[in-house]
Scaffold this motif. Structure first.
Motif, short mmCIF file in Angstrom:
data_model
loop_
_atom_site.label_atom_id
_atom_site.label_comp_id
_atom_site.label_asym_id
_atom_site.label_seq_id
_atom_site.Cartn_x
_atom_site.Cartn_y
_atom_site.Cartn_z
N ASN A 70 -25.67 -1.81 -20.06
CA ASN A 70 -24.62 -1.16 -20.85
C ASN A 70 -25.20 -0.38 -22.02
OD1 ASN A 70 -22.71 -2.24 -19.15
ND2 ASN A 70 -22.22 -3.98 -20.48
N MET A 71 -26.24 -0.93 -22.64
CA MET A 71 -26.91 -0.20 -23.72
C MET A 71 -27.52 1.09 -23.19
SD MET A 71 -28.62 -3.17 -26.15
CE MET A 71 -29.49 -4.07 -24.88
N MET A 104 -27.31 7.00 -22.96
CA MET A 104 -27.33 8.26 -22.23
C MET A 104 -26.06 9.08 -22.41
SD MET A 104 -29.10 7.42 -18.56
CE MET A 104 -27.84 6.21 -18.15
N GLN A 105 -24.90 8.41 -22.45
CA GLN A 105 -23.63 9.13 -22.39
C GLN A 105 -22.78 9.02 -23.65
OE1 GLN A 105 -22.92 11.24 -20.10
NE2 GLN A 105 -24.68 10.73 -18.80
N GLN A 149 -19.81 6.78 -30.89
CA GLN A 149 -19.86 5.63 -29.98
C GLN A 149 -21.16 4.86 -30.12
OE1 GLN A 149 -19.17 7.63 -26.28
NE2 GLN A 149 -16.95 7.41 -26.38
N LYS A 150 -22.25 5.59 -30.30
CA LYS A 150 -23.54 4.91 -30.47
C LYS A 150 -23.57 4.13 -31.78
CE LYS A 150 -26.13 8.26 -27.71
NZ LYS A 150 -27.16 9.32 -27.70
N SER A 151 -23.00 4.72 -32.82
CA SER A 151 -22.99 4.04 -34.12
C SER A 151 -22.11 2.80 -34.08
CB SER A 151 -22.49 5.01 -35.19
OG SER A 151 -22.33 4.36 -36.43
N LEU A 176 -16.15 7.39 -22.12
CA LEU A 176 -17.61 7.40 -22.20
C LEU A 176 -18.15 8.43 -21.23
CD1 LEU A 176 -20.23 6.19 -23.32
CD2 LEU A 176 -20.09 4.44 -21.53
N GLY A 177 -18.81 9.44 -21.75
CA GLY A 177 -19.31 10.52 -20.91
C GLY A 177 -18.20 11.50 -20.59
#
Length: 405
Positions: A100-101, A106-107, A112-114, A236-237
């Motif tokens: 999941n990480m 990647m996407q 969302q990453k933060s 996501l993506g």
């Protein structure tokens, strides 16, 4: 043993991982009574040790709390981690969070990453991957997906039924695979969503009882989604590219799974060699019996072959290839080789093999699931066979006589 063309960086990382396993993780494992659940305090201690040994989350970029190693270079470390059920958790290379990480990396958007990737790497939150559905939904044939996500203003409304969501029971967030356009082929009409596990309409039905549950700290949830609303920024993506995104996750995740399990096989054989060397029967040690020696030699050979297949597939992925056939070959072969090795270890250790003073019983139960999770053997064999029959050379049969010709 055969040496592989691992880089210097990969070798040094794996050596530190092995030291962590030998000096901290496996001794801690031996302190736990068989079948004992892993406490949060133990997890914290092991992760602190992994940081001290400089092997924590090596596969994640440094800007998100990892060590920034290339995918190919972390494979030997994943194998070291697999030598104990506590290893992947300690090094933060445990499924499903590891995959999941990777997908979030990647996407995911910067936001969302933060909000999700960084705390996931840190171990502050946990995740689940909700793709598989009960009969007659998506399983070995993911195109049968029935869970839907419909746009309503600036929100997505998710309805569906998932199970075998690894880590879903204790997850803080779920990555949910859903049909977003029912008028096109599923390959073009599915998407992935980040869903908070405590959102209205998310019903954790149960932790699915399963083989190997004593040695599985993550569990596998059955979950119903009843009108679950998430904001549009939780997509996501790209909308409609869910299959492509999931494949980006599953290919590498299958290889890391192979390496963790090959590490488990190595540990099982190590235990078997130690036991048969000490155990006396019929006048000498069990290890002096020819059958035992030959069987151990066979299993060592198979595990080495599995390692080579996985590295070849990883090289292809690192070169930018999808490597579906290479991954499928690795998955099928490694799963079978690992199962055979652990079965051999259980057999040779006799009563100690099926008891829970040693980790072999947990290994044995868990490894059987490996031939089903991340794609059943038959699904991967189908992929391999399709490629094998794509270019049949009819000229090979020119000398063959036909009826009345």
């Amino acid at each position: 043993m055969i040496s592989f063309t691992d880089s210097e960086a990969a070798t040094e990382l794996a050596e530190r991982a092995r030291a962590l396993m030998d000096e901290v993780v496996i001794p801690r494992e031996r302190e736990l009574a068989g079948g004992t659940a892993i406490s949060d305090a133990t997890v914290r201690d092991l992760r602190a040790a992994a940081r001290e040994y400089d092997v924590y989350a090596p596969q994640i970029p440094e800007e998100h709390g990892g060590m920034g190693y290339d995918f190919r270079d972390v494979l030997p470390t994943f194998e070291e981690a697999g030598r104990s059920l506590l290893g992947p958790i300690a090094m933060r290379v445990d499924a499903p969070d590891e995959g999941n990480m990777h997908l979030l990396e990647m996407q995911g958007t910067d936001l969302q990453k933060s909000e999700y990737l960084d705390p996931l790497v840190e171990g502050e939150i946990q995740s689940g991957f909700a793709m598989t559905e009960p009969m007659q939904g998506a399983g070995s044939d993911p195109k049968m997906i029935r869970t839907t996500a419909q746009k309503d203003g600036d929100e997505w409304v998710i309805d569906g039924h998932k199970w075998w969501t690894t880590g879903g029971v204790d997850a803080d967030i779920l990555l949910v695979f859903a049909r977003t356009d029912e008028d096109v082929h599923p390959y073009e009409g599915c998407s992935v969503f980040i869903v908070p596990a405590d959102a209205d309409g998310v019903d954790i039905v149960r932790n699915v009882p399963h083989m190997g549950s004593q040695g599985d700290p993550k569990g596998h949830a059955e979950i119903e989604f009843n009108g679950v609303r998430v904001p549009e920024e939780h997509l996501l993506g790209e909308e409609g590219n869910g299959f492509q995104h999931v494949q980006q996750r599953l290919g590498p995740a299958r290889l890391t799974h192979c390496m963790r399990f090959s590490g488990m096989a190595e540990r099982a054989l190590s235990i078997a060699k130690a036991y048969t060397t000490e155990r006396q029967a019929f006048g000498d040690s069990v290890a002096d019996k020819q059958h035992v020696r030959f069987e151990i030699a066979e299993q060592e050979t198979q595990i080495q072959a599995a390692r080579a297949l996985v590295r070849a597939a990883a090289d292809a992925i690192s070169a930018g290839q999808e490597a579906r056939v290479e991954v499928s070959m690795s998955k099928v072969f490694a799963a079978r080789a690992t199962q055979d090795a652990i079965d051999t270890a259980v057999q040779f250790c006799g009563g100690n093999g099926i008891g829970r003073d040693l980790p072999l019983a947990d290994f044995y139960e868990l490894v059987r699931t490996f031939r089903i999770v991340d794609g059943a053997d038959e699904v991967h064999l189908r992929t391999i066979a399709r490629e094998a029959f794509e270019d049949v050379d009819s000229e090979e049969l020119e000398p063959v006589r036909r009826y009345r010709e």
